[in-house]
Design a protein around this motif. Structure first.
Motif, mmCIF file in Angstrom:
data_model
loop_
_atom_site.group_PDB
_atom_site.id
_atom_site.type_symbol
_atom_site.label_atom_id
_atom_site.label_comp_id
_atom_site.label_asym_id
_atom_site.label_seq_id
_atom_site.Cartn_x
_atom_site.Cartn_y
_atom_site.Cartn_z
ATOM 1 N N PHE A 400 -2.308 -23.094 18.818
ATOM 2 C CA PHE A 400 -3.149 -21.833 18.940
ATOM 3 C C PHE A 400 -4.826 -21.968 18.478
ATOM 4 N N PRO A 401 -5.396 -20.719 18.150
ATOM 5 C CA PRO A 401 -6.620 -20.756 17.472
ATOM 6 C C PRO A 401 -5.855 -21.069 15.574
ATOM 7 N N GLN A 404 -4.775 -18.270 13.970
ATOM 8 C CA GLN A 404 -4.181 -17.027 14.016
ATOM 9 C C GLN A 404 -2.135 -17.890 14.131
ATOM 10 N N ILE A 407 0.741 -16.156 12.946
ATOM 11 C CA ILE A 407 1.302 -15.499 13.258
ATOM 12 C C ILE A 407 2.095 -15.916 14.926
ATOM 13 N N GLY A 408 1.293 -16.162 15.638
ATOM 14 C CA GLY A 408 1.954 -17.759 16.461
ATOM 15 C C GLY A 408 2.729 -18.793 16.134
ATOM 16 N N ARG A 411 5.422 -16.285 16.110
ATOM 17 C CA ARG A 411 5.582 -15.522 17.938
ATOM 18 C C ARG A 411 6.725 -16.759 18.443
ATOM 19 N N LEU A 462 2.144 -15.837 26.114
ATOM 20 C CA LEU A 462 1.874 -15.644 24.685
ATOM 21 C C LEU A 462 0.615 -17.091 24.185
ATOM 22 N N VAL A 463 1.224 -18.097 24.757
ATOM 23 C CA VAL A 463 -0.798 -18.805 23.931
ATOM 24 C C VAL A 463 -1.379 -19.170 24.838
ATOM 25 N N GLU A 466 -2.199 -14.180 26.106
ATOM 26 C CA GLU A 466 -2.160 -13.460 24.070
ATOM 27 C C GLU A 466 -3.251 -13.865 22.793
ATOM 28 N N PHE A 467 -3.440 -15.511 23.034
ATOM 29 C CA PHE A 467 -3.483 -16.097 21.626
ATOM 30 C C PHE A 467 -4.957 -16.966 22.016
ATOM 31 N N GLY A 469 -4.701 -19.817 23.226
ATOM 32 C CA GLY A 469 -4.512 -21.187 23.708
ATOM 33 C C GLY A 469 -4.436 -22.157 24.449
#
Length: 936
Positions: A400-401, A404, A407-408, A411, A462-463, A466-467, A469
């Motif tokens: 993840f960045p 963030q 949050i990662g 989640r 998700l990864v 959304e992010f 990543g």
């Protein structure tokens, strides 16, 4: 489909029979890597030269045969297996060239990562990548996966520390970027390829949106897909090509050598464990630490900490942590202690604003550091050790960045709960936003596979979506993430990867379905079963960490492969399949050639001793119980028989001469399938029984001398320049140090039980062990006197599970370092000495102490690389001499300048002398030679 006949015929002419494997045992054994996939190759080829690789690729190209390259097989994503041809590295890929005082190192792909660092250590340098598997994985895999690790981050991975590459393309063409002649020839023969790479680079850099995306993606840790950053970071096509090969997982070419710019390995370091009350606080602290002088910051969620909280050495507070707690394990390194202390002050000041639930302050103590890092390193095996039999352990690897990260993390935890992965744990390299999550997964039903599919779909969305990543940060794309590459990268980047693949491998023969695949379900196919086989090995995760220390690896099977085969045999039996042929092969490959010394357990993340399984199988087949009973009760007679056999062999040597007797013995041993032991010039001469003398009542301190049965029977070899027996040499050294030496009564009837245990007669072994313990208690006056055992394997056998704390037992190393060093004056000799650290010495924790003692005695000490177990294994050197020969195949070259070798096991020394070409003796010979009694 079977392989083309023309291809097989050509391979037969290229590769010797002993390095081609197509039998069911070998192909299944090699069809396993550390991932949760399995493909059975139709042919396994062990290559020993670049010429052979070139020849194989030319044949594969001609006949459109897919090939896969394999180094150590510690890959986690299915990139080191094949259902076609698997090309495995042999022994001759261990070359290295150290340049500029260690600032650069050129390595062949068969070098184990930790070995490269051992070569660089005297220069205060190391290679940049530091994967957790560095003690087992090889340079070829490190480069091909662009592996990183805890301290490496992105700045020090292979891509960024690459100084040169030697490679073989799919058409068999070689290119060495450091050889001007090779470069010139390649530029002439492959001008079109180079122009295409240059054009793709220009187009990519001109596409500002795509170029920006690539730069953003590689701001993070990222190994998903091919290394597109090569197209934006470099404009010269050779540089682009070299960097495309990094992380390509064998899909673009074969890497036959790599040159690294090394990095500084700072000598001073300190670690701390800081537990924050919640994930958000912990991850906010990470963003602050990003600008601090830290070398590693590892995040551990509450589940990770819970998985190891009951292990010995863990801080007691770990059990009482709150439910939302999240910890950081922080390490800082520096060139000087002063600078380190300055850095620690800065780090702690930066964290002063954060609430802390518990903490272990920074410590520079090596043992305390090791305890803290054990928390992190034990998390993965902790999950593996408690999983349900039949399930596998999966370790995923995302980024993840870092801004963030909190949050990662939350989640991901939500996804664990949604998909009912209640055992899942989360940890990772926090500075990079790189998280590993570990969970257990069964693949035995459609429902389980569907649950895994749904979970991975959610993780990918998700990864990657959304992010923004990375779905793989350091473990390689493999088969595991191949269907998700386009989701993460988008259509344009994905098509660019396919363009590069088709440019460099137009016929698609290199590792198909790895990194890039047309099959959106490839990650759900060829899933590896892990059926129950035996409770001793059922927790095996088939990672291969055990393999570097196994003496039979490369001769027959490694510990991992023994387990793979036994699992398969048991599963087939339950299914009603006839396993007679498999079990016949397994008898030799799995059982007869196992040294059963248990070194594999030291490297195994879940502590499995494959030797215990082999001993159990030997016990099940042990059919001479009455003979074992008789030998146990008449052990003195058995020793007399052994002396008689040695006397007869010595007489034959005198009569026939050593060379002729060796040839005859080899033929007879082979014809009898090892029932007649092999005679070599290193064979001992017989010793007479110990002349027992009762203890006297003088003022000297007493030591009970337990001479192992081999020391009582086996004297020096006829050609050995040392003709004093180990027994007399030891007694003399102990008396020189001021000790009165006493022996147990009826010594020729005593035995620790090791010969019985290794043959599968556990009951008789324990009977002899208990009998000996009783005799030692009596001889030591109820434990008042220390007991010196002259052979480390016997010491280990006695101290394991020893419940009587009165006995003060020592192997030679521990006794000399604790009781003799202060009583003797050492004058080190000039002549170089080779040291063999026996398996039992390693188990006893005395390895470094043995090396340190040798350095007291000699100004030059040689520890041969890559020899962890000599393979003599009690009597295997006599009955299965090929195991001993294979294990010590590199010894002679390593010790050629040494005058003598030392060890702590008489039987090991027989094989070491035979294959090393120098005489090996017990440690006491060396210590006695260079010491005199210290003046009072």
């Amino acid at each position: 489909m079977s392989l083309p006949t023309a291809f097989l015929d050509s391979v037969e002419r290229l590769i010797p029979r002993e390095r081609r494997f197509d039998d069911p045992t070998s192909t299944l054994a090699f069809g396993t890597d550390a991932s949760f996939y399995r493909l059975i190759p139709k042919l396994v080829v062990r290559v020993e030269s670049e010429d052979e690789v070139v020849g194989l690729l030319q044949l594969a190209q001609r006949d459109r045969v897919p090939v896969t390259f394999r180094a150590a097989g510690t890959s986690l994503s299915g990139q080191a297996i094949s259902d076609s041809v698997l090309i495995v590295l042999g022994d001759n890929w261990n070359g290295r060239e150290i340049r500029e005082q260690g600032r650069q190192i050129r390595l062949q792909p068969g070098v184990i990562g930790a070995q490269a660092n051992a070569w660089l250590a005297p220069f205060g340098r190391k290679i940049g990548p530091d994967p957790a598997s560095i003690n087992a994985c090889k340079i070829g895999g490190i480069v091909a996966n662009n592996a990183s690790g805890m301290c490496c981050g992105t700045a020090q991975n292979t891509y960024h520390t690459l100084a040169g590459l030697r490679l073989v393309l799919a058409d068999g063409t070689r290119l060495d970027s450091e050889d001007p002649a090779s470069v010139a020839a390649f530029q002439s023969s492959h001008a079109d390829l180079l122009e295409s790479l240059a054009r793709l680079g220009r187009e990519t850099r001109a596409n500002t949106e795509l170029a920006a995306k690539i730069r953003h993606k590689y701001r993070l840790k990222n190994t998903t897909g091919l290394s597109l950053n090569a197209l934006v970071d470099y404009d010269q096509p050779l540089d682009i090509l070299n960097h495309l090969l990094v992380g390509s997982e064998g899909t673009l070419g074969f890497i036959s050598a790599v040159t690294y710019d090394t990095v500084i390995d700072h000598p001073h370091k300190a670690s701390a464990l800081i537990v924050f009350p919640d994930v958000e606080t912990c991850c906010t602290a990470v963003t602050v630490l990003k600008s601090q002088p830290v070398s590693a910051v590892e995040l551990l969620d509450r589940r990770s900490l819970r998985s190891v909280q009951d292990k010995p050495g863990m801080p007691a507070f770990v059990q009482q942590l709150s439910e939302g707690a999240c910890a950081l394990l922080i390490e800082s390194r520096a060139a000087t202690q002063t600078l380190l202390h300055e850095q620690l002050g800065l780090i702690m000041a930066s964290l002063a604003q954060f609430p802390v639930e518990k903490q272990v302050d920074f410590t520079e103590d090596a043992k305390e550091n090791a305890k803290l890092w054990a928390i992190r390193k034990d998390t993965f095996p902790a999950v593996g050790a408690v999983r349900k039999t039949g399930t596998t352990v999966i370790i995923e690897d995302v980024t993840f960045p870092v801004e963030q990260l909190a949050i990662g993390v939350n989640r991901l935890i939500e996804l664990f709960e949604r998909h009912h992965y209640d055992e899942a744990i989360l940890f990772g390299h926090a500075l990079e936003g790189n998280l590993h999550f570990v969970f257990t997964q069964g693949f035995n039903s459609a429902e389980e596979v569907a649950r895994y599919q749904a979970f991975m779909d959610d993780v990918a969305h998700l990864v990657a979506v959304e992010f923004g990543g990375s779905l793989k940060a350091e473990h390689g794309t493999g088969r595991n993430m191949a269907p998700f590459v386009e989701l993460e990268w988008g259509h344009d980047a994905y098509q660019l990867m396919w363009t590069l693949k088709r440019l460099l491998d137009p016929n698609g023969i290199l590792n198909p379905d790895v990194v890039l695949s047309d099959d959106p379900q490839i990650h759900l196919k060829n899933l590896k079963p892990l059926p129950a086989a035996d409770e001793i090995v059922d927790k095996c995760i088939e990672c291969g960490f055990c393999e570097p220390v196994c003496p039979s690896k490369g001769l027959t099977l490694s510990p991992r492969q023994r387990i793979v085969m036994w699992r398969d045999i048991q599963a087939k039996k339950r299914a009603g399949v006839d396993t007679t042929a498999l079990e016949r092969d397994y008898q030799y490959q799995g059982i007869d050639t196992c040294a059963a010394t248990g070194l594999c357990a030291q490297r195994c993340p879940v502590g499995i001793n494959t030797g215990e399984l082999v001993k159990k199988l030997r016990a099940q087949a042990a059919s001479h119980v009455k003979t074992a009973d008789w030998l146990a009760e008449h052990f003195h007679t058995a020793l007399s028989g052994a002396r008689l056999t040695l006397r007869a062999a010595n007489g034959a040597r005198r009569l026939l001469g050593a060379p002729r007797l060796a040839r005859i013995s080899q033929s007879l041993s082979k014809a009898s399938n090892g029932r007649l032991p092999l005679w070599t010039p290193a064979m001992p001469q017989p010793l007479q029984p110990i002349q027992f003398s009762p203890a006297s009542n003088d003022a000297r301190p007493r030591v009970v001398y337990l001479a192992a049965c081999v020391s009582r029977v086996m004297g020096p070899a006829a050609g050995d320049r040392e003709q004093t027996s180990l027994l007399d040499k030891t007694r003399g050294l102990l008396e020189k140090a001021g000790y009165q030496v006493v022996f147990p009564e009826n010594q020729d009837s005593l035995c620790c039980g090791q010969p019985f245990a290794s043959k599968g007669y556990a009951e008789q072994a324990e009977h002899k062990r208990q009998e000996l313990i009783g005799a030692l208690l009596h001889a030591s006056r109820g434990g008042l006197d220390p007991i010196y055992c002259d052979t480390s394997p016997c010491t280990l056998r006695l101290v394991q599970d020893l419940k009587d704390s009165r006995l003060d037992l020592y192997d030679p190393v521990r006794f000399i370092r604790t009781h003799l060093v202060d009583k003797l004056e050492f004058t080190p000799q000039d002549a170089p000495i080779a040291v063999h650290v026996t398996c039992s010495t390693q188990h006893l924790g005395e390895s470094q102490a043995l090396i340190d003692l040798a350095r007291r005695c000699s100004k030059e000490v040689v520890i041969p690389e890559g020899i962890h177990c000599c393979g003599f294994a009690g009597d295997k050197g006599f009955t299965t001499p090929e195991l001993n020969a294979h294990s010590l195949r590199s010894l002679k070259d390593a010790v050629q300048y040494c005058s003598e070798g030392i060890s702590t096991s008489r039987t090991c020394e027989i094989g070491l002398s035979e294959h090393g070409g120098i005489d090996y003796h017990g440690l006491v010979y060396l210590v006695d030679r260079v010491t005199r009694a210290r003046a009072l």
